[in-house]
Write a protein that holds these residues in place. Structure first.
Motif, PDB file in Angstrom:
ATOM      1  N   ILE A  49     -11.453  19.277   4.512  1.00 33.97           N
ATOM      2  CA  ILE A  49     -11.679  18.551   3.265  1.00 33.97           C
ATOM      3  C   ILE A  49     -10.788  17.307   3.239  1.00 33.97           C
ATOM      4  O   ILE A  49      -9.593  17.403   3.484  1.00 33.97           O
ATOM      5  CB  ILE A  49     -11.362  19.456   2.054  1.00 33.97           C
ATOM      6  CG1 ILE A  49     -12.528  20.415   1.830  1.00 33.97           C
ATOM      7  CG2 ILE A  49     -11.084  18.641   0.815  1.00 33.97           C
ATOM      8  CD1 ILE A  49     -12.503  21.089   0.477  1.00 33.97           C
ATOM      9  N   GLU A  50     -11.398  16.178   2.968  1.00 31.93           N
ATOM     10  CA  GLU A  50     -10.644  14.925   2.862  1.00 31.93           C
ATOM     11  C   GLU A  50     -10.630  14.507   1.407  1.00 31.93           C
ATOM     12  O   GLU A  50     -11.677  14.274   0.818  1.00 31.93           O
ATOM     13  CB  GLU A  50     -11.285  13.847   3.740  1.00 31.93           C
ATOM     14  CG  GLU A  50     -11.281  14.204   5.221  1.00 31.93           C
ATOM     15  CD  GLU A  50     -11.908  13.126   6.090  1.00 31.93           C
ATOM     16  OE1 GLU A  50     -11.950  11.962   5.648  1.00 31.93           O
ATOM     17  OE2 GLU A  50     -12.366  13.462   7.192  1.00 31.93           O
TER      18      GLU A  50
ATOM     19  N   ASN B  67       5.430   4.346   2.114  1.00 34.51           N
ATOM     20  CA  ASN B  67       4.070   3.803   2.107  1.00 34.51           C
ATOM     21  C   ASN B  67       3.012   4.897   2.087  1.00 34.51           C
ATOM     22  O   ASN B  67       1.841   4.643   2.275  1.00 34.51           O
ATOM     23  CB  ASN B  67       3.849   2.849   3.284  1.00 34.51           C
ATOM     24  CG  ASN B  67       3.918   3.567   4.618  1.00 34.51           C
ATOM     25  OD1 ASN B  67       4.118   4.779   4.680  1.00 34.51           O
ATOM     26  ND2 ASN B  67       3.765   2.815   5.701  1.00 34.51           N
ATOM     27  N   SER B  68       3.452   6.117   1.871  1.00 30.35           N
ATOM     28  CA  SER B  68       2.545   7.248   1.676  1.00 30.35           C
ATOM     29  C   SER B  68       3.259   8.258   0.779  1.00 30.35           C
ATOM     30  O   SER B  68       4.469   8.468   0.927  1.00 30.35           O
ATOM     31  CB  SER B  68       2.183   7.914   3.009  1.00 30.35           C
ATOM     32  OG  SER B  68       1.574   9.180   2.773  1.00 30.35           O
TER      33      SER B  68
ATOM     34  N   ARG C 287       0.827  -1.209   0.000  1.00 31.02           N
ATOM     35  CA  ARG C 287       0.000   0.000   0.000  1.00 31.02           C
ATOM     36  C   ARG C 287       0.865   1.264   0.000  1.00 31.02           C
ATOM     37  O   ARG C 287       1.879   1.345   0.702  1.00 31.02           O
ATOM     38  CB  ARG C 287      -0.903  -0.010   1.229  1.00 31.02           C
ATOM     39  CG  ARG C 287      -1.809   1.215   1.336  1.00 31.02           C
ATOM     40  CD  ARG C 287      -2.819   1.057   2.470  1.00 31.02           C
ATOM     41  NE  ARG C 287      -3.545   2.309   2.668  1.00 31.02           N
ATOM     42  CZ  ARG C 287      -4.490   2.756   1.855  1.00 31.02           C
ATOM     43  NH1 ARG C 287      -4.836   2.047   0.796  1.00 31.02           N
ATOM     44  NH2 ARG C 287      -5.118   3.891   2.093  1.00 31.02           N
ATOM     45  N   CYS C 288       0.433   2.227  -0.772  1.00 29.97           N
ATOM     46  CA  CYS C 288       1.049   3.556  -0.737  1.00 29.97           C
ATOM     47  C   CYS C 288      -0.086   4.569  -0.673  1.00 29.97           C
ATOM     48  O   CYS C 288      -0.808   4.775  -1.648  1.00 29.97           O
ATOM     49  CB  CYS C 288       1.918   3.793  -1.972  1.00 29.97           C
ATOM     50  SG  CYS C 288       2.671   5.435  -1.986  1.00 29.97           S
ATOM     51  N   ASP C 289      -0.267   5.129   0.488  1.00 29.64           N
ATOM     52  CA  ASP C 289      -1.415   6.007   0.735  1.00 29.64           C
ATOM     53  C   ASP C 289      -1.304   7.298  -0.084  1.00 29.64           C
ATOM     54  O   ASP C 289      -0.209   7.851  -0.246  1.00 29.64           O
ATOM     55  CB  ASP C 289      -1.482   6.339   2.231  1.00 29.64           C
ATOM     56  CG  ASP C 289      -2.736   7.120   2.576  1.00 29.64           C
ATOM     57  OD1 ASP C 289      -3.763   6.906   1.920  1.00 29.64           O
ATOM     58  OD2 ASP C 289      -2.670   7.961   3.490  1.00 29.64           O
ATOM     59  N   THR C 290      -2.451   7.751  -0.576  1.00 27.99           N
ATOM     60  CA  THR C 290      -2.465   8.981  -1.367  1.00 27.99           C
ATOM     61  C   THR C 290      -3.382  10.056  -0.775  1.00 27.99           C
ATOM     62  O   THR C 290      -3.487  11.142  -1.332  1.00 27.99           O
ATOM     63  CB  THR C 290      -2.940   8.693  -2.805  1.00 27.99           C
ATOM     64  OG1 THR C 290      -4.292   8.227  -2.759  1.00 27.99           O
ATOM     65  CG2 THR C 290      -2.075   7.648  -3.482  1.00 27.99           C
ATOM     66  N   SER C 291      -4.058   9.727   0.297  1.00 27.15           N
ATOM     67  CA  SER C 291      -5.081  10.654   0.811  1.00 27.15           C
ATOM     68  C   SER C 291      -4.435  11.858   1.499  1.00 27.15           C
ATOM     69  O   SER C 291      -3.279  11.808   1.934  1.00 27.15           O
ATOM     70  CB  SER C 291      -5.997   9.933   1.793  1.00 27.15           C
ATOM     71  OG  SER C 291      -5.254   9.482   2.899  1.00 27.15           O
ATOM     72  N   VAL C 292      -5.215  12.897   1.593  1.00 27.72           N
ATOM     73  CA  VAL C 292      -4.741  14.101   2.265  1.00 27.72           C
ATOM     74  C   VAL C 292      -5.943  14.831   2.863  1.00 27.72           C
ATOM     75  O   VAL C 292      -7.041  14.787   2.302  1.00 27.72           O
ATOM     76  CB  VAL C 292      -3.965  15.027   1.290  1.00 27.72           C
ATOM     77  CG1 VAL C 292      -4.844  15.511   0.144  1.00 27.72           C
ATOM     78  CG2 VAL C 292      -3.349  16.216   2.013  1.00 27.72           C
TER      79      VAL C 292
ATOM     80  N   ASP D 148       1.637  19.606   0.429  1.00 34.19           N
ATOM     81  CA  ASP D 148       0.642  18.614   0.824  1.00 34.19           C
ATOM     82  C   ASP D 148      -0.224  18.167  -0.334  1.00 34.19           C
ATOM     83  O   ASP D 148      -0.802  17.084  -0.301  1.00 34.19           O
ATOM     84  CB  ASP D 148      -0.244  19.197   1.938  1.00 34.19           C
ATOM     85  CG  ASP D 148       0.567  19.497   3.175  1.00 34.19           C
ATOM     86  OD1 ASP D 148       0.815  18.567   3.949  1.00 34.19           O
ATOM     87  OD2 ASP D 148       0.973  20.670   3.355  1.00 34.19           O
ATOM     88  N   ALA D 149      -0.375  19.024  -1.335  1.00 40.41           N
ATOM     89  CA  ALA D 149      -1.176  18.675  -2.508  1.00 40.41           C
ATOM     90  C   ALA D 149      -0.789  19.626  -3.631  1.00 40.41           C
ATOM     91  O   ALA D 149      -0.159  20.661  -3.401  1.00 40.41           O
ATOM     92  CB  ALA D 149      -2.673  18.791  -2.215  1.00 40.41           C
TER      93      ALA D 149
END
Lengths: 245, 442
Positions: free
Chosen positions: B84-85, B405-406, B68-73, B319-320
């Motif tokens: 905001i998610e 992993n992120s 897994r490599c997380d992409t959420s922010v 962060d984005a």
């Protein structure tokens, strides 16, 4: 947000209760939250704000037809984006009073600082004292009546609506104005780019008289004012007008 | 014996090249500077000048497609009651209705929603197409205040106070009269057919202290629910970021000079501001100096094209990212299928930038009802979603190779620069050395 302990004055009439909110005891956040929680048809139609002491953002975002009497002077943006409220400041107002107002009314019993009624889209803003610079800047449909004078660059890039000045206007009045109408009873320091004096026709006299009446102005005739508006020469860019920019 | 001087090869000036000469002739003929859309076209130090160091022994990679490599922010964790998610750290930048057609705005909303990310309004206010098809919508609070109202503020998921834009820090916009339809004119409270000038500064505040109070007002109106972004053009990223944080921003958006625009002077687009690459480290440094890195989120935009760009920006501490021009291309902008039409306008697919004229063959930057029909918002939305997914997969692939992993675990240590300029701007070592210009070393 718990607002159960909001100070409440004894109701003078059962069907017209009065809410008293003392900002020396309660926070601004609680005041605005309480106003926002009002629902259509609420019988909490009259509010009184005590000890504002120059607080910013008093009664912003009101969206119900309630009356809010502010006992004292306020800081920035009082009544910002008001939609339907009848807000009265029994004192003076800081910058941006009634900014982007949608509807309703705001009456300032004292003076107002810069940008009064900036970008306002509707409703009536009355300043019983003087207004500082940039009054009605970028106004988009609001009606503004100033009993005293307005400062420089008032109605800069004003798009629509009416600005009525019973006193004098400062320099660069109506610079780069679009379709707003300006009525000034006293002297004008200077007109801004593309702003010219215009004929006061019967429909303008009628419009102005209506505004004066709505603003509670008595003893003043519409015929005492001059009208100013756009020459419309800068509506489409032309290099030969570059000196005007 | 007679000697003839050999003819010399005609030599054109590097200073007065063909483009410069054509610009001089055009200016002399028309009496007006060139106005166009898009961002800076000149070659600038960019993410291409950075490389990732994949893992070997000193770093341990993750298995591609397996681990897994997380992409959420999450954006807006500082003050907002409803942050905001996002599922991916790639958002859609503000582009106005008026500049863009209704179907194009709808397509942006559809594509972003499919991808779990947000869209952003623009100078023209909020449209139903956009609100209806964007699960998460950022409402821009612009100097022009076209269409601004408290109802839409409350319908938004976040508010972006736009102070500057990468293509034109300090400048306003110009929507030429021929592009003003009845609907655009009504939304902007202006007569149809006139040139609409977007202000370069907010009418009711004049500095950072005022901005702080303005943000307070917006929070009060929206009951402290919405994250408040502050967007600045990439000109003085350190100080502008610091002052935005001081003013109370939940999120700072820094837009580098490769960021697009609807219509601005060519001379402005190409000569004002700093490259996106040069803006990131100062902005991150400001957050770090204030102890606010990762507490106030940083979004960077301007010329983001692929997953490598995304990963590099994140590695440098953002962060984005936001995309504008790339999103329009994904929808079908400048597509070679319309080459004949582009030729008829004196341009070619890939170079068409006269978006303000309202004759966009792709139907994206126009209000012409016939041209707008060329955009199928469902299909175009799908294309955008595909593109966003590809970018995300690309960024994940790189991150896994770096042992992360992120995506947010990428760091400057994962990067080297191919040029001294890029090394200095990004604050990473020149490849093959440990030298970061300005920081000593080899």
């Amino acid at each position: 947000m718990n607002i159960s302990n909001v100070a409440t004055a004894p109701a003078r009439e059962v069907d017209f209760p009065e809410r008293v909110f003392d900002l020396a005891k309660r926070s601004l956040r609680e005041l605005n939250q309480a106003l926002h929680q009002l629902t259509p048809g609420s019988n909490e139609t009259a509010w009184e704000v005590l000890n504002p002491k120059g607080s910013h953002s008093v009664a912003v975002g009101v969206d119900q037809p309630v009356a809010v009497d502010v006992r004292g002077s306020v800081g920035y943006y009082c009544g910002g984006m008001n939609a339907g409220g009848a807000i009265t400041v029994h004192g003076s107002a800081g910058p941006g009073v009634g900014e982007n107002m949608m509807s309703g009314s705001i009456v300032v019993k004292g003076d107002a600082s810069q940008y009064a009624g900036a970008t306002g889209r509707g409703g009536l803003l009355v300043i019983e004292g003087n207004a500082s610079s940039r009054c009605g800047i970028s106004m988009k449909g609001i009606d503004i009546v100033v009993h005293g004078n307005v400062g420089h660059m008032s109605a800069f890039m004003a798009q629509s609506g009416n600005l009525v000045v019973l006193g004098d206007a400062g320099d660069a009045l109506g610079d780069s104005i679009y379709e707003a109408r300006l009525f000034v009873r006293g002297k004008v320091g200077s007109l801004g780019a593309d702003c010219i004096a215009k004929e006061m026709r019967p429909e303008h006299l009628e419009l102005l008289q209506g505004l004066l009446d709505r603003a509670g102005v008595t003893g003043v005739k519409a015929a005492e004012f001059k009208r100013y508006g756009s020459a419309r020469t800068l509506y489409n860019f032309n290099i030969d007008n570059a000196d005007a920019y | 014996m007679t000697y003839h001087n050999p003819p010399t090869t005609p030599r054109k000036s590097a200073t007065f090249d063909d483009y410069t000469l054509s610009e001089i002739r055009r200016a002399a003929a028309t009496g007006i500077y060139d106005i166009r859309g898009a961002g800076a076209k000149r070659k600038l130090p960019h993410f291409d000048d950075l490389l990732f160091l994949g893992a070997s022994i000193s770093r341990y990679p993750l298995e591609g497609y397996r681990e897994r490599c997380d992409t959420s922010v999450v954006l807006g964790t500082r003050h907002a009651r409803k942050p905001i998610e996002l599922k991916i750290p790639i958002t859609i930048a503000g582009m106005s209705f008026g500049s863009l057609s209704g179907p194009a705005k709808e397509a942006l909303g559809r594509g972003a929603t499919l991808s779990g990310t947000s869209t952003t309004t623009g100078d023209g206010g909020m449209t139903e197409e956009e609100r209806g098809h964007s699960k998460q919508l950022v409402y821009q609070y612009l100097p022009s205040r076209y269409g601004m109202n408290p109802r839409d503020l409350r319908r938004a998921d976040a508010i972006e106070v736009v102070v500057g834009q990468g293509a034109k820090p300090g400048g306003g916009g110009m929507l030429l009269g021929q592009k003003i339809s009845d609907r655009v004119a009504e939304m902007r409270t202006l007569p149809k057919g006139i040139d609409q000038r977007s202000a370069c500064r907010h009418p009711d505040w004049t500095g950072p202290d005022d901005l702080e109070i303005k943000i307070l007002e917006l929070r009060e109106i929206t009951d402290w629910e919405k994250p408040i972004y502050v967007k600045v053009g990439g000109a003085r990223p350190y100080y502008d970021t610091a002052l935005a944080v001081k003013a109370g921003a939940d999120v700072v958006v820094v837009d580098g000079m490769q960021g697009g625009t609807a219509a601005t002077q060519e001379v402005f687009i190409e000569n004002v501001g700093q490259p996106t690459l040069a803006c990131i480290r100062p902005a991150v440094q400001a957050l770090q100096d204030l102890g606010m890195h990762r507490k106030v989120q940083l979004i960077v935009s301007g010329g983001i094209r692929n997953g490598a760009d995304v990963a590099k920006a994140l590695a440098l501490g953002v962060d984005a990212v936001s995309i504008g021009t790339a999103a329009l291309v994904a929808l079908g902008d400048n597509d070679p299928r319309w080459e004949a039409d582009y030729n008829a306008l004196g341009s070619t697919a890939g170079a068409y930038d006269d978006w303000h004229e309202g004759r966009d063959p792709a139907g994206i930057t126009t209000q012409d009802p016939e041209l707008m029909k060329r955009v199928d918002p469902i299909a175009a939305g799908r294309r955008l979603a595909n593109y966003l997914k590809v970018m995300t997969l690309e960024a994940q692939t790189i991150a896994r190779a770096c042992g992360k992993n992120s995506l947010h675990n990428l760091e400057p240590e994962d990067l080297v620069a191919l040029s001294i300029e890029a090394a200095a701007m990004a604050g990473v070592p020149l490849a093959g050395t440990s030298w970061i210009p300005g920081k000593g070393g080899l």
